[in-house]
Scaffold this motif. Structure first.
Motif, PDB file in Angstrom:
ATOM      1  N   HIS A 379      -3.630 -25.313  37.226  1.00 25.71           N
ATOM      2  CA  HIS A 379      -2.660 -26.336  36.841  1.00 25.71           C
ATOM      3  C   HIS A 379      -2.380 -27.331  37.959  1.00 25.71           C
ATOM      4  CE1 HIS A 379      -0.827 -23.590  33.484  1.00 25.71           C
ATOM      5  NE2 HIS A 379      -2.107 -23.846  33.326  1.00 25.71           N
ATOM      6  N   PHE A 380      -2.499 -26.915  39.204  1.00 27.79           N
ATOM      7  CA  PHE A 380      -2.195 -27.798  40.332  1.00 27.79           C
ATOM      8  C   PHE A 380      -3.447 -28.141  41.140  1.00 27.79           C
ATOM      9  CE2 PHE A 380       2.141 -25.521  40.365  1.00 27.79           C
ATOM     10  CZ  PHE A 380       2.576 -26.314  39.320  1.00 27.79           C
ATOM     11  N   PHE A 381      -4.071 -27.117  41.721  1.00 23.22           N
ATOM     12  CA  PHE A 381      -5.171 -27.349  42.659  1.00 23.22           C
ATOM     13  C   PHE A 381      -6.376 -27.991  41.968  1.00 23.22           C
ATOM     14  CE2 PHE A 381      -8.922 -26.013  45.056  1.00 23.22           C
ATOM     15  CZ  PHE A 381      -8.581 -26.444  46.328  1.00 23.22           C
ATOM     16  N   LYS A 382      -6.910 -27.300  40.948  1.00 26.14           N
ATOM     17  CA  LYS A 382      -8.104 -27.833  40.289  1.00 26.14           C
ATOM     18  C   LYS A 382      -7.774 -29.083  39.479  1.00 26.14           C
ATOM     19  CE  LYS A 382     -11.353 -25.199  38.734  1.00 26.14           C
ATOM     20  NZ  LYS A 382     -12.349 -25.450  39.787  1.00 26.14           N
ATOM     21  N   MET A 383      -6.550 -29.176  38.973  1.00 18.41           N
ATOM     22  CA  MET A 383      -6.138 -30.383  38.259  1.00 18.41           C
ATOM     23  C   MET A 383      -6.230 -31.593  39.185  1.00 18.41           C
ATOM     24  SD  MET A 383      -4.941 -31.933  35.606  1.00 18.41           S
ATOM     25  CE  MET A 383      -4.066 -33.449  35.222  1.00 18.41           C
ATOM     26  N   LYS A 390     -10.427 -37.761  41.425  1.00 19.38           N
ATOM     27  CA  LYS A 390     -11.530 -38.579  40.921  1.00 19.38           C
ATOM     28  C   LYS A 390     -11.021 -39.910  40.375  1.00 19.38           C
ATOM     29  CE  LYS A 390     -14.631 -34.722  39.858  1.00 19.38           C
ATOM     30  NZ  LYS A 390     -15.364 -33.998  38.792  1.00 19.38           N
ATOM     31  N   TRP A 391      -9.864 -39.868  39.700  1.00 21.06           N
ATOM     32  CA  TRP A 391      -9.297 -41.118  39.191  1.00 21.06           C
ATOM     33  C   TRP A 391      -8.935 -42.056  40.347  1.00 21.06           C
ATOM     34  CZ3 TRP A 391      -5.448 -38.042  35.668  1.00 21.06           C
ATOM     35  CH2 TRP A 391      -6.151 -37.496  34.589  1.00 21.06           C
TER      36      TRP A 391
END
Length: 408
Positions: A379-383, A390-391
């Motif tokens: 929910h935090f790190f990989k998000m 990337k955005w």
């Protein structure tokens, strides 16, 4: 700082960590030899190294057969003899096991290996590495004397701990139970899996809790990983979810009783306290959170929202234990739980996953919407790294983004 008045009273004398050693049947030997059952400190260090080296029994036997080792005249000559000496040392909570009956055939018989949950909590309270770091009284910390701004540090400084203490009798001690589980592969070849269940205490200071070296989490149980022979893959998943709740309910029985009527336990200095053990946190990945909350994948585990509502600006109502219970009662009126396929179809209409008896339903003060926490990894790190980073990189460019990070 405001302490909860009347919480965590003392009720006589209990025992301490040192008392457990004095109660050991070989305590008299320790007066003459501190390292008993080993003959000396050097032998104890070598035995400790062997036991924690990760060597196989055969490798330890080979090591002990070397002439240079034989010349030391250790009191153990084989790995088996070493293991027997280690078993004479004072131990933590003992392991137990029991067979598990399933409602549908499995490829092999199932067992659950577990320890007494109350003994595990008592062990954590008395653990030397937690000395001075286990607290029992909820408190509110303010940044100034006007009490306008709260400071949150540990779990006991939060509102939930205060609310739970309100629900307990005067003088009661609140022990917040923390559980964590995650199914994992244990072999690179084949499909061998393990499903460990860990337990900890929310009363332990956060600075200590987050350090792996302090052993603040204990392995409570090894949950069975079933392979049902049911022809329907989806219903095999329902059976596995039911089994998970069934087994956890068995392992948690002592904690459920303590959460209901309390249990006398000793604090680190040996004072007896009337302790209650509600479940305050269950750490799991998102798929397992859905299994624990008894909901389908397209529904929220902590609210009544479904996938179409995940982007709505308005918050949905919390998915409380009573609400889930009402939905289960409604489904059971329509279809019997033993009729697996029809029962599952009826459950899907209510965004339920087919589990008929959640383990937390009879656990006093347990609320899935409260004890299920956000999953930090996904929910935090990989998000952040999979999406936000990337955005930003696409909008600003990699060089500009690196420059801005360098200014932080």
């Amino acid at each position: 700082m405001e302490l909860y008045s009347g919480a965590s009273a003392n009720y006589g004398r209990g025992y301490t960590f040192v008392d457990t050693f004095d109660a050991d049947p070989f305590s008299s030997e320790h007066r003459h030899n501190l390292f008993y059952p080993f003959s000396s400190g050097a032998e104890w260090k070598f035995a400790s190294w062997l036991a924690n080296s990760g060597l196989s029994m055969a490798a330890i036997d080979e090591c002990l057969s070397l002439d240079v080792i034989k010349s030391q005249r250790f009191s153990f000559k084989t790995a088996k003899a070493l293991r027997k000496l280690i078993e004479l040392l004072p131990s933590g909570p003992r392991w137990k096991y029991r067979s598990v009956k399933t409602e549908s055939p499995t490829r092999r018989a199932l067992q659950v290996f577990y320890r007494d949950a109350i003994e595990c909590l008592q062990h954590l309270i008395h653990l030397p590495s937690n000395s001075g770091q286990v607290h029992f009284v909820p408190k509110k910390i303010y940044s100034a004397t006007d009490c306008m701004q709260r400071i949150y540090t540990d779990w006991l400084t939060g509102d939930r701990a205060w609310e739970l203490q309100d629900a307990l009798p005067d003088g009661a001690t609140l022990l917040g139970v923390v559980l964590s589980s995650d199914k994992m592969h244990i072999t690179q070849v084949g499909n061998r899996q393990a499903h460990p269940l860990l337990i900890s205490l929310a009363n332990i200071s956060a600075d200590v809790h987050r350090k792996g070296s302090t052993n603040s989490y204990l392995l409570l149980a090894l949950l069975p990983v079933p392979r049902f022979v049911h022809p329907n893959k989806r219903l095999r998943g329902v059976l596995a979810s039911r089994l998970l709740h069934q087994v956890i309910s068995v392992v948690m029985k002592p904690l459920k009783m303590a959460a209901e009527v309390g249990r006398m336990m000793s604090d680190p200095v040996g004072n007896l306290k009337h302790c209650f053990t509600p479940l305050v946190a269950y750490i799991a990945d998102t798929p397992e959170q859905h299994v624990i909350a008894c909901v389908t994948d397209n529904a929220s585990a902590v609210s009544m929202a479904v996938s179409k509502q995940f982007g709505d600006p308005l918050c949905c109502a919390a998915r409380t234990a009573s609400k889930t219970h009402q939905l289960l009662i409604a489904v059971k009126r329509e279809m019997r739980a033993q009729n697996l396929s029809s029962y599952f179809q009826a459950c899907r209409k209510q965004q339920l996953n087919g589990v008929a008896s959640p383990f937390w339903l009879d656990w006093a003060l347990a609320e899935p919407s409260s004890f299920l926490n956000p999953e930090v990894l996904h929910h935090f790190f990989k998000m952040f790294w999979d999406h936000d980073q990337k955005w930003c990189s696409r909008m600003l460019g990699a060089d500009e983004l690196d420059f801005r990070f360098s200014l932080l």
